[in-house]
Write an enzyme that holds these catalytic residues in place. Structure first.
Site, PDB file in Angstrom:
ATOM      1  CB  SER A   1       3.778   3.630   2.598  1.00 60.69           C
ATOM      2  OG  SER A   1       3.501   2.260   2.793  1.00 60.69           O
TER       3      SER A   1
ATOM      4  CG  ASP B   1      -2.293   0.658   0.824  1.00 62.06           C
ATOM      5  OD1 ASP B   1      -2.659   0.612  -0.359  1.00 62.06           O
ATOM      6  OD2 ASP B   1      -2.942   1.225   1.699  1.00 62.06           O
ATOM      7  CB  THR B   2       4.306   1.896  -0.743  1.00 63.91           C
ATOM      8  OG1 THR B   2       4.459   1.321   0.544  1.00 63.91           O
ATOM      9  CG2 THR B   2       5.274   3.064  -0.874  1.00 63.91           C
ATOM     10  CB  ILE B   3       1.541   5.787  -4.025  1.00 61.38           C
ATOM     11  CG1 ILE B   3       1.507   7.032  -3.113  1.00 61.38           C
ATOM     12  CG2 ILE B   3       0.250   5.016  -3.936  1.00 61.38           C
ATOM     13  CD1 ILE B   3       2.046   8.280  -3.729  1.00 61.38           C
TER      14      ILE B   3
END
Length: 425
Positions: free
Chosen positions: A305, A286-288
């Protein structure tokens, strides 16, 4: 943030701190002797909104009402979920079903959205509107803050309104190393960015370009350099406001020469303090990461994140977002500089990168928990040692080792089978 008019690089660390009452003694009183990966004791103060506010105030030219308008639109009207996201969402189904607020926010009729199905999150639109109306206070005070504190209390946590209201991100001076004429920058500890720089210092002791791209010899050097760099990073990295971190010694070229001498012909199963072996395998689903450049030449290299998939599993009622589980990366070892303490920030996996030489400036970053520092070093080597352009450097096959013990390593299929066989030998 690379500021074009001054040619200066600025660092912003908006990673959140632990609640003031969140201490080893507090956990012990709850009968907890090991930090949980999920749940209320893994939650630190969310830092991202304060980070957005600090960026906008110092370098921005647009109001939050403009900046957040697209996110509010898609939260309210919905968007079709893509195939990869739908697959990852479904993997988090059990976690989402276990908490009523999470299920209400993220599930459709008790299941994860399917590929192509439209997902809406009106509660998130409401939280974002509070930020457009009141800035950071729309998040760290008032309704949103009250909802965060309420779910923390409900689950026996330590978060208080004061922990949220007092939080401030920190402007920091990026740390750097020289790698064959290029200057490579990372955010200083409490992040793992220093490990990328230590890896490069070790790799610099070997003629990587002579070994050749995707050769077994070059990959072996990088994989072993990862182990040594991460061992030091795990041993010494912590919140520099509350612990002494020997950054200068860790980045010393003299130290790199000595450490590189320990890289032999065979893979080593263990080079790090075994007492920290519990810190493993952050997946970072769930990291961008993104990097952008504007017409003036300003560059932003940014990462944020929730850490592991959906994060802690806890959604404050009516807010539309999941609290992260970054606090699970603290240590409860009294001898560790990363020992849990109130208003301390944990060791962080997320790192934005930057590099420059002559008049070339590159913002870069890669997602994936403990993959990040080792992937940064590989990206830099692709540019510097193997003369790739940016697209080639990003697409080239990589290795990653998400654990800290053993000889396991994951390697993408873009690396030839013969090379993988040679590494196995």
């Amino acid at each position: 943030i690379h500021e074009a008019k001054t040619d200066k690089l600025h660092g912003l660390n908006a990673s959140g701190w632990a609640p003031e009452r969140m201490t080893p003694a507090f956990l012990k009183a709850q009968g907890i002797t090991a930090l949980p990966v999920r749940g209320v004791y893994s939650v630190t103060v969310p830092g991202v909104v304060a980070g957005w506010a600090a960026l906008r105030e110092r370098f921005g030219s647009l109001p939050f009402s403009t900046l957040l308008a697209p996110a509010i639109y898609y939260a309210e009207k919905g968007f079709p979920v893509n195939e990869v996201t739908a697959g990852l969402w479904n993997k988090g189904l059990e976690l989402l079903q276990s908490e009523p607020n999470a299920a209400m926010t993220y599930l459709i009729d008790g299941r994860a959205p399917k590929a192509g199905e439209v997902f809406r999150n009106p509660d998130l639109a409401g939280s974002l509107r509070l930020i457009t109306n009141y800035g950071r206070d729309g998040y760290y005070k008032g309704r949103t803050a009250e909802a965060i504190v309420a779910i923390s209390r409900e689950k026996g946590g330590a978060m208080a309104m004061e922990d949220l209201a007092a939080f401030e991100p920190e402007w920091v001076t990026p740390i750097s190393t020289d790698y064959r004429g290029w200057k490579v920058y990372e955010i200083p500890p409490n992040t793992q960015g220093i490990a990328a720089l230590m890896m490069l210092n070790l790799m610099e002791q070997f003629p990587m370009s002579d070994y050749g791209f995707h050769s077994a010899r070059a990959l072996h050097v990088m994989i072993e350099a990862k182990k040594f760099a991460y061992a030091d990073m795990l041993r010494y990295t912590a919140d520099m406001r509350m612990a002494k971190v020997p950054v200068e010694q860790m980045l010393s070229k003299k130290n790199a020469v000595e450490r590189a001498g320990l890289i032999g012909e065979r893979a080593q199963a263990s080079v790090q303090p075994s007492r920290l072996a519990g810190v493993t395998d952050g997946k970072g689903n769930d990291t961008i990461y993104m990097t952008v450049i504007d017409k003036e030449g300003n560059i932003v290299s940014l990462i944020q994140s929730n850490y592991m998939g959906f994060g802690s599993g806890l959604v404050p009622r009516g807010t539309g977002f999941m609290l992260q589980n970054r606090g699970s990366l603290f240590s409860l070892d009294p001898s560790s500089p990363n020992l849990l303490a109130g208003h301390k920030r944990p060791l962080h996996t997320i790192i934005p990168g930057f590099m420059q030489k002559g008049d070339v400036r590159i913002g870069f970053g890669i997602m994936g928990g403990w993959n990040q520092a080792q992937a940064h070093a590989q990206f830099v080597a692709n540019i510097v040692d193997y003369g790739m352009n940016l697209q080639q450097a990003l697409e080239a096959g990589r290795f990653t080792k998400s654990t800290f013990d053993g000889c396991d390593v994951q390697i993408e299929e873009l690396v030839p089978q013969a090379v993988r066989d040679e590494l196995t030998q």
